[in-house]
Design a protein around this motif. Structure first.
Motif, PDB file in Angstrom:
ATOM      1  N   LEU A 126      -4.099  -0.769  21.010  1.00 36.69           N
ATOM      2  CA  LEU A 126      -3.458  -0.032  20.125  1.00 36.69           C
ATOM      3  C   LEU A 126      -2.912   1.426  20.737  1.00 36.69           C
ATOM      4  O   LEU A 126      -1.997   1.870  20.284  1.00 36.69           O
ATOM      5  CB  LEU A 126      -3.950  -0.180  18.827  1.00 36.69           C
ATOM      6  N   HIS A 127      -3.898   1.940  21.395  1.00 38.45           N
ATOM      7  CA  HIS A 127      -3.668   3.300  21.784  1.00 38.45           C
ATOM      8  C   HIS A 127      -2.454   3.476  22.788  1.00 38.45           C
ATOM      9  O   HIS A 127      -1.688   4.232  22.846  1.00 38.45           O
ATOM     10  CB  HIS A 127      -5.125   3.975  22.207  1.00 38.45           C
ATOM     11  N   ARG A 128      -2.691   2.333  23.848  1.00 39.51           N
ATOM     12  CA  ARG A 128      -1.723   2.408  24.720  1.00 39.51           C
ATOM     13  C   ARG A 128      -0.316   2.326  24.430  1.00 39.51           C
ATOM     14  O   ARG A 128       0.881   2.609  24.534  1.00 39.51           O
ATOM     15  CB  ARG A 128      -1.779   1.176  25.654  1.00 39.51           C
ATOM     16  N   ALA A 129      -0.126   1.236  23.172  1.00 38.44           N
ATOM     17  CA  ALA A 129       1.068   1.063  22.375  1.00 38.44           C
ATOM     18  C   ALA A 129       1.389   2.074  22.045  1.00 38.44           C
ATOM     19  O   ALA A 129       2.983   2.613  21.942  1.00 38.44           O
ATOM     20  CB  ALA A 129       1.027  -0.355  21.610  1.00 38.44           C
ATOM     21  N   SER A 130       0.728   2.710  21.175  1.00 37.83           N
ATOM     22  CA  SER A 130       1.241   4.015  20.509  1.00 37.83           C
ATOM     23  C   SER A 130       1.434   5.063  21.361  1.00 37.83           C
ATOM     24  O   SER A 130       2.813   5.601  21.146  1.00 37.83           O
ATOM     25  CB  SER A 130      -0.040   4.633  19.634  1.00 37.83           C
ATOM     26  N   SER A 131       1.087   5.000  22.514  1.00 35.67           N
ATOM     27  CA  SER A 131       1.308   6.150  23.382  1.00 35.67           C
ATOM     28  C   SER A 131       2.723   6.174  24.124  1.00 35.67           C
ATOM     29  O   SER A 131       3.613   6.982  24.783  1.00 35.67           O
ATOM     30  CB  SER A 131       0.383   6.265  24.794  1.00 35.67           C
ATOM     31  N   VAL A 132       3.236   4.820  23.875  1.00 37.74           N
ATOM     32  CA  VAL A 132       4.665   4.556  24.416  1.00 37.74           C
ATOM     33  C   VAL A 132       5.993   4.093  23.450  1.00 37.74           C
ATOM     34  O   VAL A 132       6.884   3.743  23.291  1.00 37.74           O
ATOM     35  CB  VAL A 132       4.928   3.332  25.291  1.00 37.74           C
ATOM     36  N   GLY A 133       5.324   4.648  21.940  1.00 38.12           N
ATOM     37  CA  GLY A 133       6.069   4.598  20.703  1.00 38.12           C
ATOM     38  C   GLY A 133       6.126   3.418  19.832  1.00 38.12           C
ATOM     39  O   GLY A 133       6.829   3.509  18.775  1.00 38.12           O
ATOM     40  N   VAL A 134       5.136   2.747  20.018  1.00 34.35           N
ATOM     41  CA  VAL A 134       4.852   1.583  18.974  1.00 34.35           C
ATOM     42  C   VAL A 134       4.059   2.036  18.067  1.00 34.35           C
ATOM     43  O   VAL A 134       2.923   2.583  17.946  1.00 34.35           O
ATOM     44  CB  VAL A 134       4.163   0.295  19.293  1.00 34.35           C
ATOM     45  N   ARG A 135       4.633   2.373  16.652  1.00 33.97           N
ATOM     46  CA  ARG A 135       4.023   3.032  15.484  1.00 33.97           C
ATOM     47  C   ARG A 135       3.435   2.008  14.562  1.00 33.97           C
ATOM     48  O   ARG A 135       2.568   2.630  13.896  1.00 33.97           O
ATOM     49  CB  ARG A 135       4.840   3.951  14.952  1.00 33.97           C
ATOM     50  N   LYS A 136       3.913   0.881  14.460  1.00 35.25           N
ATOM     51  CA  LYS A 136       3.444   0.005  13.387  1.00 35.25           C
ATOM     52  C   LYS A 136       3.439  -1.415  14.229  1.00 35.25           C
ATOM     53  O   LYS A 136       3.990  -1.983  14.897  1.00 35.25           O
ATOM     54  CB  LYS A 136       4.519  -0.220  12.193  1.00 35.25           C
ATOM     55  N   PHE A 137       2.250  -2.080  13.623  1.00 35.43           N
ATOM     56  CA  PHE A 137       1.776  -3.594  14.081  1.00 35.43           C
ATOM     57  C   PHE A 137       1.907  -4.470  13.008  1.00 35.43           C
ATOM     58  O   PHE A 137       1.024  -4.241  12.053  1.00 35.43           O
ATOM     59  CB  PHE A 137       0.647  -3.265  15.008  1.00 35.43           C
ATOM     60  N   LEU A 138       2.490  -5.588  12.982  1.00 38.77           N
ATOM     61  CA  LEU A 138       2.482  -6.756  12.027  1.00 38.77           C
ATOM     62  C   LEU A 138       1.646  -7.819  12.812  1.00 38.77           C
ATOM     63  O   LEU A 138       2.142  -8.571  13.502  1.00 38.77           O
ATOM     64  CB  LEU A 138       3.707  -7.255  11.568  1.00 38.77           C
ATOM     65  N   VAL A 139       0.448  -7.765  12.177  1.00 32.05           N
ATOM     66  CA  VAL A 139      -0.786  -8.779  12.893  1.00 32.05           C
ATOM     67  C   VAL A 139      -0.526 -10.105  12.339  1.00 32.05           C
ATOM     68  O   VAL A 139      -0.596 -10.278  10.981  1.00 32.05           O
ATOM     69  CB  VAL A 139      -2.163  -8.195  12.708  1.00 32.05           C
ATOM     70  N   THR A 140      -0.309 -11.006  13.187  1.00 33.52           N
ATOM     71  CA  THR A 140       0.168 -12.447  12.743  1.00 33.52           C
ATOM     72  C   THR A 140      -1.122 -13.416  12.347  1.00 33.52           C
ATOM     73  O   THR A 140      -2.169 -13.398  12.936  1.00 33.52           O
ATOM     74  CB  THR A 140       0.911 -13.181  13.820  1.00 33.52           C
ATOM     75  N   GLY A 141      -1.096 -13.975  11.064  1.00 28.83           N
ATOM     76  CA  GLY A 141      -2.112 -14.754  10.718  1.00 28.83           C
ATOM     77  C   GLY A 141      -1.406 -16.263  10.966  1.00 28.83           C
ATOM     78  O   GLY A 141      -0.378 -16.585  10.635  1.00 28.83           O
TER      79      GLY A 141
END
Length: 197
Positions: free
Chosen positions: A82-97
């Motif tokens: 999550l930190h690496r993704a945030s560092s490149v601009g990903v702000r929200k994550f929809l976690v799949t069930g």
């Protein structure tokens, strides 16, 4: 590839001579951003740049387990992903069930990372046999009981703000070896009824 997956694999050093210009541009952007963060400059709040709408953080690989190993290969690394993704601009994550357990796990991740992670609730078409097995195990109604559990989970999660979508549901005719077409169709229709409620 999802944005989070790209964030886990694209590093400044990976955009070498054979990289495309977009990869080199991304690499330069990452390098510049990393230097800025390393120098301690305050980073202004950016508006939403990217949202990963299908991240499978409930998969055991994020807890270090691969290919049915009984011991983890590495410590859990969801925080780092999550930190690496945030560092490149990903702000929200929809976690799949993808089934009942993963849907519950997705909600728990949303609670663990409020404002950053949200959950979907549903049973993937390749897992739709679980409805049939539930119906066969305890006599009639097992599949319907499972569907009712899914409904309750979705409604409660929506009310609490953790669940933002119903899924991952649908039809997957490319992998009928996991679940027959007729079974997929039956439980897809039943899940759509739940989603509409």
């Amino acid at each position: 590839m999802s944005a989070a997956a790209a964030a886990t694999t694209m590093t400044p050093s990976s955009a070498g001579a054979g990289a495309t210009s977009a990869q080199r541009d991304m690499s330069v952007g990452l390098e510049t951003r990393e230097k800025t963060l390393e120098e301690g400059e305050a980073e202004e709040e950016e508006e939403l740049r990217y949202a990963d709408v299908g991240i499978n953080l409930t998969d055991s690989t994020y807890r270090g387990f691969y290919n049915h190993h009984t011991q983890p290969i590495h410590p859990p690394d969801i925080d780092q992903v999550l930190h690496r993704a945030s560092s490149v601009g990903v702000r929200k994550f929809l976690v799949t069930g993808s089934d009942l357990k993963q849907s519950s796990d997705a909600i728990n991740l949303a609670k663990q990372y409020p404002g950053q992670c949200y959950a979907t609730v549903g049973v993937h078409p390749c897992s739709a046999m679980a409805f049939e097995k539930a119906a066969g195990d305890g006599g009639g109604g097992g599949g319907e009981a499972m569907l009712e559990e899914l409904r309750t989970m979705a409604q409660k999660g929506k009310e609490e703000g953790w669940v933002k979508a119903f899924g991952e549901i649908g039809l997957d005719y490319d992998r009928l070896h996991f679940c027959k077409k007729e079974v997929q169709e039956k439980w897809f229709k039943r899940q759509l009824d739940v989603a509409v409620d």
